[in-house]
Design a protein around this motif. Structure first.
Motif, mmCIF file in Angstrom:
data_model
loop_
_atom_site.group_PDB
_atom_site.id
_atom_site.type_symbol
_atom_site.label_atom_id
_atom_site.label_comp_id
_atom_site.label_asym_id
_atom_site.label_seq_id
_atom_site.Cartn_x
_atom_site.Cartn_y
_atom_site.Cartn_z
ATOM 1 N N PRO A 133 9.323 -11.084 5.423
ATOM 2 C CA PRO A 133 8.360 -11.776 4.550
ATOM 3 C C PRO A 133 6.923 -11.446 4.963
ATOM 4 C CG PRO A 133 10.042 -13.288 5.386
ATOM 5 C CD PRO A 133 10.167 -12.022 6.178
ATOM 6 N N ILE A 134 6.090 -11.221 3.983
ATOM 7 C CA ILE A 134 4.670 -10.905 4.209
ATOM 8 C C ILE A 134 3.866 -11.785 3.257
ATOM 9 C CG2 ILE A 134 2.885 -9.114 4.099
ATOM 10 C CD1 ILE A 134 5.225 -7.051 4.301
ATOM 11 N N ASP A 135 2.809 -12.373 3.783
ATOM 12 C CA ASP A 135 1.981 -13.241 2.939
ATOM 13 C C ASP A 135 0.511 -12.895 3.146
ATOM 14 O OD1 ASP A 135 0.961 -15.165 1.317
ATOM 15 O OD2 ASP A 135 1.608 -16.876 2.544
ATOM 16 N N LEU A 136 0.083 -11.801 2.533
ATOM 17 C CA LEU A 136 -1.285 -11.323 2.761
ATOM 18 C C LEU A 136 -2.325 -12.337 2.314
ATOM 19 C CD1 LEU A 136 -0.918 -7.545 1.788
ATOM 20 C CD2 LEU A 136 -1.411 -8.479 4.059
ATOM 21 N N LEU A 137 -2.157 -12.889 1.134
ATOM 22 C CA LEU A 137 -3.143 -13.873 0.670
ATOM 23 C C LEU A 137 -3.059 -15.159 1.467
ATOM 24 C CD1 LEU A 137 -3.038 -13.365 -3.199
ATOM 25 C CD2 LEU A 137 -5.007 -12.968 -1.695
ATOM 26 N N GLY A 138 -1.857 -15.576 1.782
ATOM 27 C CA GLY A 138 -1.687 -16.820 2.550
ATOM 28 C C GLY A 138 -2.316 -16.731 3.930
ATOM 29 N N THR A 139 -2.231 -15.547 4.537
ATOM 30 C CA THR A 139 -2.840 -15.388 5.855
ATOM 31 C C THR A 139 -4.315 -15.012 5.740
ATOM 32 O OG1 THR A 139 -2.168 -13.080 5.913
ATOM 33 C CG2 THR A 139 -0.687 -14.659 6.945
ATOM 34 N N ALA A 140 -4.754 -14.703 4.504
ATOM 35 C CA ALA A 140 -6.153 -14.326 4.265
ATOM 36 C C ALA A 140 -6.569 -13.111 5.082
ATOM 37 C CB ALA A 140 -7.102 -15.497 4.524
ATOM 38 N N ALA A 141 -5.626 -12.181 5.276
ATOM 39 C CA ALA A 141 -5.953 -10.920 5.948
ATOM 40 C C ALA A 141 -7.046 -10.188 5.164
ATOM 41 C CB ALA A 141 -4.711 -10.050 6.063
ATOM 42 N N ASP A 142 -7.650 -9.188 5.798
ATOM 43 C CA ASP A 142 -8.744 -8.478 5.127
ATOM 44 C C ASP A 142 -8.268 -7.228 4.386
ATOM 45 O OD1 ASP A 142 -11.299 -9.975 5.917
ATOM 46 O OD2 ASP A 142 -10.192 -9.819 7.798
ATOM 47 N N PHE A 143 -7.491 -6.400 5.071
ATOM 48 C CA PHE A 143 -6.975 -5.162 4.471
ATOM 49 C C PHE A 143 -5.550 -4.944 4.959
ATOM 50 C CE2 PHE A 143 -11.559 -4.562 4.880
ATOM 51 C CZ PHE A 143 -11.927 -4.046 3.642
ATOM 52 N N ALA A 144 -4.783 -4.229 4.154
ATOM 53 C CA ALA A 144 -3.440 -3.838 4.586
ATOM 54 C C ALA A 144 -3.100 -2.496 3.968
ATOM 55 C CB ALA A 144 -2.409 -4.880 4.186
ATOM 56 N N ILE A 145 -2.299 -1.745 4.693
ATOM 57 C CA ILE A 145 -1.793 -0.462 4.204
ATOM 58 C C ILE A 145 -0.336 -0.376 4.633
ATOM 59 C CG2 ILE A 145 -3.977 0.792 4.164
ATOM 60 C CD1 ILE A 145 -1.849 1.444 7.109
ATOM 61 N N GLY A 146 0.395 0.552 4.058
ATOM 62 C CA GLY A 146 1.790 0.714 4.465
ATOM 63 C C GLY A 146 2.441 1.876 3.760
ATOM 64 N N CYS A 147 3.674 2.068 4.071
ATOM 65 C CA CYS A 147 4.410 3.305 3.827
ATOM 66 C C CYS A 147 5.465 3.089 2.742
ATOM 67 C CB CYS A 147 5.055 3.673 5.155
ATOM 68 S SG CYS A 147 6.206 5.004 5.064
ATOM 69 N N GLY A 148 5.646 4.095 1.884
ATOM 70 C CA GLY A 148 6.599 3.972 0.789
ATOM 71 C C GLY A 148 7.982 4.510 1.083
ATOM 72 N N TYR A 149 8.184 5.151 2.219
ATOM 73 C CA TYR A 149 9.451 5.884 2.408
ATOM 74 C C TYR A 149 10.376 5.291 3.459
ATOM 75 C CZ TYR A 149 6.598 8.346 5.963
ATOM 76 O OH TYR A 149 5.776 8.656 7.000
ATOM 77 N N LYS A 150 10.010 4.115 3.999
ATOM 78 C CA LYS A 150 10.894 3.487 4.982
ATOM 79 C C LYS A 150 11.790 2.485 4.253
ATOM 80 C CE LYS A 150 7.539 4.446 8.599
ATOM 81 N NZ LYS A 150 8.313 5.397 9.416
ATOM 82 N N TYR A 151 11.589 1.196 4.474
ATOM 83 C CA TYR A 151 12.465 0.219 3.816
ATOM 84 C C TYR A 151 12.323 0.238 2.293
ATOM 85 C CZ TYR A 151 13.206 -1.531 8.524
ATOM 86 O OH TYR A 151 13.536 -1.637 9.851
ATOM 87 N N LEU A 152 11.218 0.815 1.790
ATOM 88 C CA LEU A 152 11.027 0.826 0.336
ATOM 89 C C LEU A 152 11.806 1.945 -0.359
ATOM 90 C CD1 LEU A 152 7.228 -0.045 0.105
ATOM 91 C CD2 LEU A 152 9.182 -1.564 -0.251
ATOM 92 N N ASN A 153 12.309 2.915 0.397
ATOM 93 C CA ASN A 153 13.225 3.931 -0.146
ATOM 94 C C ASN A 153 12.603 4.825 -1.213
ATOM 95 O OD1 ASN A 153 15.399 2.625 1.389
ATOM 96 N ND2 ASN A 153 15.286 1.020 -0.172
ATOM 97 N N GLY A 154 11.319 5.120 -1.063
ATOM 98 C CA GLY A 154 10.622 5.938 -2.052
ATOM 99 C C GLY A 154 10.834 7.434 -1.903
ATOM 100 N N GLY A 155 11.574 7.852 -0.894
ATOM 101 C CA GLY A 155 11.831 9.287 -0.711
ATOM 102 C C GLY A 155 10.924 9.892 0.334
ATOM 103 N N PRO A 156 11.302 11.086 0.833
ATOM 104 C CA PRO A 156 10.568 11.692 1.956
ATOM 105 C C PRO A 156 9.078 11.889 1.644
ATOM 106 C CG PRO A 156 12.045 13.284 0.890
ATOM 107 C CD PRO A 156 12.403 11.934 0.350
ATOM 108 N N GLY A 157 8.242 11.303 2.486
ATOM 109 C CA GLY A 157 6.796 11.423 2.292
ATOM 110 C C GLY A 157 6.278 10.697 1.064
ATOM 111 N N ALA A 158 7.010 9.699 0.575
ATOM 112 C CA ALA A 158 6.564 8.938 -0.603
ATOM 113 C C ALA A 158 5.139 8.432 -0.384
ATOM 114 C CB ALA A 158 7.494 7.756 -0.854
#
Lengths: 417, 417
Positions: free
Chosen positions: B204-229
């Motif tokens: 679980p991730i709650d970016l707005l709830g934690t009021a973080a400033d910025f976030a980035i992340g990867c499309g090809y791990k748990y999201l299964n977007g394919g190699p180098g997604a």
């Protein structure tokens, strides 16, 4: 030239076998390969294999077994001869904009703060100028844009750090003399950065021969790598080891799998890789380069260039003859022309509506809402032929003569886009 | 737990229907989805359509008719609920490294030169620290790395501009308390930048709830977007209009098709787009998110998280019981654990050779040559089950007990990689 003449010329074309290596919609005259290249016939099956076998079955092992880890360099090596570069000097990575950012930062670093001005053309493709603005500002400098190519030389003074030009202008198809302008820039103490987006695969390029400093370009135009295909980047080997580009991702590290705490750039062009590349899009570009291998056997860039010039010459001649009032913006001088033709229509003729009417008749060219002057037609010598020239001009002549463009469905679309 | 027990648990799994939405090699126990996610069953046909229809037949028209132009935003909107963000706040673009570069520059600009230190962990994935070094240097600051999470708090002082952390550590699977650390950083006047590469789609991730400033992340791990997604990027809406990120490509312009001479950033997250995106790789990620729609109907991230914790708990318990001397590096406390388990083997056991022996028996985990301590096993709750836990531990126990790893073909490979 009528359609029979054109068909005879196409039948005698030594490059005609290349056309069979592409899949194009039946009956379409596609003259927008300068924006998005056509689909090579081999790409769907190759991509299916990449998805089902390399990703689906090979999974993480494919980084080695399918050669994913080397793909950015391997694609660069395949492109190198078409750019006048050597294997090991070219890398395929990221987008054209991102690669331009890398090389402009590198070029300004090489100037060590002594020079901070980037000179370019206002008519450059906007993303190049936007990126240059950002980089110039980061170094406390500025981007100066000229209105005409003739205005470049006077700006090559002691403030000029970089001359950044697109080799073939995306609007007019005008081609710069890369050797001459590189020499002028370097004689003035500036570095020459070339955007080859509208050149690579279509016109002869000699990066080493001209001793340019950096070059970048696009994979999805004449190279046919597919929508948004990754871009390429080249640095002259004399700059190796002098500078760091700022996008210091792990795959540009000297030993990416040592997981060092500190960044150490890889030697040569490898440091211009940043993060993990989009491998499905990379694979499509790899397949597209097979067509270039086939072209090499049929005369290479010389044969492509000759055909391209014959097509654009024939198109310009026919437009002048059969489209009254058309003002051709593309140089008639072959030495100044890329692989496209642009022209403006007389006042009172809605260019956007004309393009819509052409598209409705199966002729695709390009018209940008933000640039309401020019109709642009790209000629990809791999798959376009003289019959495309005739069909396009036949349709254009009729649309203008009968005012077929002046219909609500064409006009109204020009307002919403 | 033996294989029968595991099969019973898997049969009762409320998420078991998701497993059928993936294609995995017959007989393979794939525990490396934290590095490259598995192939969704629907992806090959969808990608074939993108290649043959959208590119091959639609050509340039597909920018509108196939919705290519909106894809980066549309993918962002689909991801948003899994990140605790709202539609319109997330964009899919470029790579994780490139997106981190954008947000770190933006964060340091927000600090207006008053603070220039970036604080992170030495055990962060290297590319994050390399990019942070580059950005800190460009702003005249520095990157300070802590050895232990406990060392972070003392560094949140008046020099600290940014606390940059990866939510779930790629080595150990340890998960930070995003809310707490964001609050600490912001109370100290710093900004919080989160890398969600090993979190998105798994915890679980709650970016707005934690009021973080910025976030980035990867499309090809748990999201299964394919190699180098392509990767994703999020900015808290309170920063909208305050800053420019430096990769000012045309698709981040307020009016990209007006072809203005000057860059003007688009509002909101759209300015984080740079050049033309790799659309084939983007399309694969789009299809992968269909599986997340299916998961939403089966209980969403709560159900995925519960299953993930049960799998990692079962795996840790079995390793402790059946692999003598294994030192588990992953927290037993569920609140501190992501979706992977890492452990070291006793001195004298070659971890790389053990992993090679596992792979030879059809169990795939991860081992990095540059990090010769930890064997790492990711549990993707969408397609992994309790049978995978049992098969992996059965193989591991036997390989250790019989020293099956101590063979030239496994040992020698550990030296060349």
């Amino acid at each position: 030239m009528n359609l029979d003449d054109a068909n005879r010329l196409d039948a005698a074309d030594p490059l005609r076998a290349l056309r069979e290596l592409f899949t194009l919609p039946e009956g379409l005259t596609y003259l927008d390969g300068n924006s998005l290249g056509a689909l090579p016939r081999a790409t769907p099956a190759r991509l299916q294999r990449a998805v089902e076998q390399e990703w689906g079955q090979g999974l993480i092992k494919s980084w080695n077994s399918a050669g994913w880890i080397d793909l950015p360099r391997r694609l660069g090596d395949r492109l190198a001869p078409w750019l006048g570069a050597r294997p090991g000097e070219v890398l395929v990575a990221d987008s054209t904009s991102v690669n331009l950012y890398k090389v402009l930062h590198a070029a300004l670093q090489l100037q060590q703060g002594q020079r901070k001005v980037i000179v370019s053309e206002r008519s450059n493709f906007p993303t190049d100028n936007y990126i240059a603005q950002s980089v110039a500002r980061a170094h406390g400098g500025e981007l100066i844009l000229v209105e005409q190519p003739e205005d470049i030389a006077p700006l090559l003074d002691e403030r000029c750090a970089v001359l950044m030009l697109t080799h073939v202008n995306y609007r007019t198809g005008r081609m710069h003399d890369m050797g001459l302008l590189t020499r002028w820039a370097q004689q003035a103490g500036a570095l020459a950065v070339w955007d080859l987006a509208h050149s690579a695969g279509a016109v002869p390029i000699d990066l080493l021969g001209t001793a340019a400093d950096f070059a970048i370009g696009c994979g999805y135009k004449y190279l046919n790598g597919g929508p948004g295909a990754p871009a390429f980047v080249w640095m002259h080997p004399r700059h190796d080891g002098q500078i760091w580009q700022p996008l210091t991702g792990w795959l540009g590290h000297a030993s990416p799998f040592d997981f060092d705490s500190d960044y150490q750039p890889a030697p040569g062009i490898q440091q211009y890789q940043c993060g993990t590349p989009p491998l499905l899009s990379m694979t499509a570009l790899d397949t597209a380069l097979d067509v270039y291998d086939a072209a090499q056997k049929l005369g290479g860039i010389r044969a492509l260039r000759n055909k391209s010039l014959a097509l654009t010459e024939a198109f310009m001649g026919a437009v002048e003859e059969r489209v009254p009032g058309a003002a051709i913006a593309t140089p008639r001088d072959a030495a100044l022309r890329g692989s496209q033709v642009s022209f403006a229509l007389p006042r009172g003729t809605d260019g956007y509506a004309v393009m819509q009417a052409l598209i409705a008749r199966g002729v695709i060219g390009d018209f940008r809402a933000g640039d309401p002057e020019l109709l642009r037609f790209g000629f990809a010598p791999m798959y376009n032929g003289f019959a495309d020239v005739v069909r396009a001009v036949d349709a254009l002549e009729d649309i203008i003569a009968t005012r077929a463009w002046d219909r609500p469905e064409f006009i109204s679309r020009s307002k919403v886009t």
